[in-house]
Design a protein around this motif. Structure first.
Motif, mmCIF file in Angstrom:
data_model
loop_
_atom_site.group_PDB
_atom_site.id
_atom_site.type_symbol
_atom_site.label_atom_id
_atom_site.label_comp_id
_atom_site.label_asym_id
_atom_site.label_seq_id
_atom_site.Cartn_x
_atom_site.Cartn_y
_atom_site.Cartn_z
ATOM 1 N N ARG A 53 8.244 -24.839 -6.448
ATOM 2 C CA ARG A 53 8.766 -25.809 -7.402
ATOM 3 C C ARG A 53 9.530 -26.950 -6.729
ATOM 4 N NH1 ARG A 53 8.118 -21.281 -10.282
ATOM 5 N NH2 ARG A 53 7.938 -21.364 -12.561
ATOM 6 N N THR A 54 10.111 -26.686 -5.572
ATOM 7 C CA THR A 54 10.985 -27.685 -4.951
ATOM 8 C C THR A 54 10.398 -28.338 -3.703
ATOM 9 O OG1 THR A 54 12.064 -26.027 -3.546
ATOM 10 C CG2 THR A 54 13.033 -26.424 -5.726
ATOM 11 N N GLY A 55 9.455 -27.677 -3.046
ATOM 12 C CA GLY A 55 8.977 -28.172 -1.765
ATOM 13 C C GLY A 55 9.959 -27.884 -0.646
ATOM 14 N N GLN A 56 11.038 -27.147 -0.948
ATOM 15 C CA GLN A 56 12.041 -26.782 0.047
ATOM 16 C C GLN A 56 11.731 -25.387 0.595
ATOM 17 O OE1 GLN A 56 15.199 -28.294 1.165
ATOM 18 N NE2 GLN A 56 14.101 -30.109 0.501
ATOM 19 N N VAL A 57 11.519 -25.282 1.906
ATOM 20 C CA VAL A 57 11.320 -23.982 2.532
ATOM 21 C C VAL A 57 12.700 -23.380 2.763
ATOM 22 C CG1 VAL A 57 10.345 -22.739 4.492
ATOM 23 C CG2 VAL A 57 9.205 -24.793 3.627
ATOM 24 N N ILE A 58 12.913 -22.190 2.242
ATOM 25 C CA ILE A 58 14.248 -21.593 2.281
ATOM 26 C C ILE A 58 14.523 -20.923 3.625
ATOM 27 C CG2 ILE A 58 15.753 -19.863 1.211
ATOM 28 C CD1 ILE A 58 14.358 -20.570 -1.464
ATOM 29 N N TYR A 59 13.691 -19.948 3.982
ATOM 30 C CA TYR A 59 13.867 -19.282 5.268
ATOM 31 C C TYR A 59 12.999 -19.952 6.331
ATOM 32 C CZ TYR A 59 16.447 -15.209 3.496
ATOM 33 O OH TYR A 59 17.393 -14.378 2.964
ATOM 34 N N GLN A 60 13.563 -20.155 7.498
ATOM 35 C CA GLN A 60 12.851 -20.815 8.591
ATOM 36 C C GLN A 60 11.702 -19.927 9.094
ATOM 37 O OE1 GLN A 60 14.319 -22.137 12.896
ATOM 38 N NE2 GLN A 60 15.448 -23.138 11.249
ATOM 39 N N ARG A 61 10.506 -20.511 9.131
ATOM 40 C CA ARG A 61 9.335 -19.791 9.620
ATOM 41 C C ARG A 61 8.216 -20.785 9.929
ATOM 42 N NH1 ARG A 61 9.979 -19.331 4.176
ATOM 43 N NH2 ARG A 61 8.170 -19.244 2.789
ATOM 44 N N GLN A 62 7.162 -20.283 10.580
ATOM 45 C CA GLN A 62 6.062 -21.159 10.974
ATOM 46 C C GLN A 62 5.008 -21.210 9.861
ATOM 47 O OE1 GLN A 62 3.644 -20.298 14.616
ATOM 48 N NE2 GLN A 62 4.594 -22.194 15.355
ATOM 49 N N LEU A 63 4.481 -22.417 9.638
ATOM 50 C CA LEU A 63 3.480 -22.658 8.599
ATOM 51 C C LEU A 63 2.316 -23.439 9.190
ATOM 52 C CD1 LEU A 63 5.958 -23.921 5.835
ATOM 53 C CD2 LEU A 63 4.995 -21.620 5.980
ATOM 54 N N ARG A 64 1.118 -23.199 8.647
ATOM 55 C CA ARG A 64 -0.060 -23.965 9.031
ATOM 56 C C ARG A 64 -0.471 -24.829 7.840
ATOM 57 N NH1 ARG A 64 -2.972 -20.208 10.851
ATOM 58 N NH2 ARG A 64 -2.713 -20.647 13.056
ATOM 59 N N TRP A 65 -0.542 -26.125 8.079
ATOM 60 C CA TRP A 65 -0.857 -27.101 7.032
ATOM 61 C C TRP A 65 -2.272 -27.612 7.277
ATOM 62 C CZ3 TRP A 65 1.308 -32.690 7.369
ATOM 63 C CH2 TRP A 65 0.969 -33.406 6.216
ATOM 64 N N ILE A 66 -3.174 -27.365 6.340
ATOM 65 C CA ILE A 66 -4.575 -27.778 6.468
ATOM 66 C C ILE A 66 -4.787 -29.046 5.642
ATOM 67 C CG2 ILE A 66 -6.982 -27.107 6.082
ATOM 68 C CD1 ILE A 66 -6.057 -24.195 6.383
ATOM 69 N N VAL A 67 -5.217 -30.116 6.320
ATOM 70 C CA VAL A 67 -5.353 -31.433 5.699
ATOM 71 C C VAL A 67 -6.792 -31.914 5.819
ATOM 72 C CG1 VAL A 67 -4.431 -33.780 5.666
ATOM 73 C CG2 VAL A 67 -3.006 -31.918 6.506
ATOM 74 N N ASN A 68 -7.375 -32.350 4.698
ATOM 75 C CA ASN A 68 -8.746 -32.865 4.699
ATOM 76 C C ASN A 68 -8.810 -34.385 4.820
ATOM 77 O OD1 ASN A 68 -8.965 -30.268 2.531
ATOM 78 N ND2 ASN A 68 -10.390 -30.321 4.235
ATOM 79 N N GLY A 69 -7.653 -35.021 4.762
ATOM 80 C CA GLY A 69 -7.603 -36.477 4.920
ATOM 81 C C GLY A 69 -6.170 -36.951 4.861
#
Length: 199
Positions: A53-69
């Motif tokens: 709902r917020t776009g705020q990551v609460i706990y620090q961790r690694q994420l993979r962001w997949i972008v098509n453009g």
């Protein structure tokens, strides 16, 4: 745009004891930990709901962001905040062949609400036809429960308690959120603007 959790929040970091206190669950009994796994599930669901709902990551961790453009090749906003570090960029073509971009060619522009990925020189790389980019980042505001922003911490407890207390109620509306949670999250609403990663 897809965001994938590379590393899950460790169970030891979840506020199971504060949630028990919030729910006024009994203590001092041999079965004190009997519901821990259930409460852990509701806390994970609450974290996911609040972050979504917020776009705020609460706990620090690694994420993979997949972008098509890229929506802004001159400086692509990340879909979440706060971003702590940019950890890598890989271009993947339609056949699945991967090309790892030199990390030093890119820069993280820090911002509490709209951090961006920028090229050190020029624009972000052109994506392969029919392919995608995978961006590895570390994001999150806190490394333990004590450093979670107070409003988000209270929202997590309220949301988890709501899930727990209404766990047998199938009549609740889809996406039902307690008013107290909505009020606590109000100031984070602007982060939903310009989240980028066009299709």
């Amino acid at each position: 745009m897809i965001l994938i959790e590379v590393s899950q929040v460790d169970a030891d970091l979840l506020p199971i004891t504060p949630l028990k206190q919030h729910l006024h669950l009994g203590s001092g009994f041999a079965e004190d930990s009997a519901q821990d796994s259930i409460l852990e599930g509701y806390l994970r669901a609450a974290l996911s709901a609040i972050e979504g709902r917020t776009g705020q990551v609460i706990y620090q961790r690694q994420l993979r962001w997949i972008v098509n453009g890229w929506s802004r090749p001159e400086g692509q906003p990340f879909p979440v905040a706060p971003v702590v570090s940019f950890d890598g960029l890989t271009l993947i073509d339609a056949a699945g062949a991967e090309t790892e971009e030199p990390q030093e060619n890119y820069d993280l522009q820090l911002d509490p609400f709209e951090p961006r990925l920028r090229a050190v020189s020029g624009a972000l790389p052109k994506l392969p036809a029919g392919g995608r980019a995978e961006v590895l980042i570390t994001a999150g505001a806190a490394t333990n429960w004590g450093t979670v922003p107070p409003d988000l911490a209270q929202a997590v407890l309220l949301m988890a308690a709501h899930y727990y207390e209404y766990r047998h109620d199938v009549a609740l509306g889809k996406g039902c959120t307690p008013f107290g949670v909505t009020a606590l999250l109000e100031r984070y609403r602007p982060i939903r603007i310009g989240l980028g990663g066009g299709a």
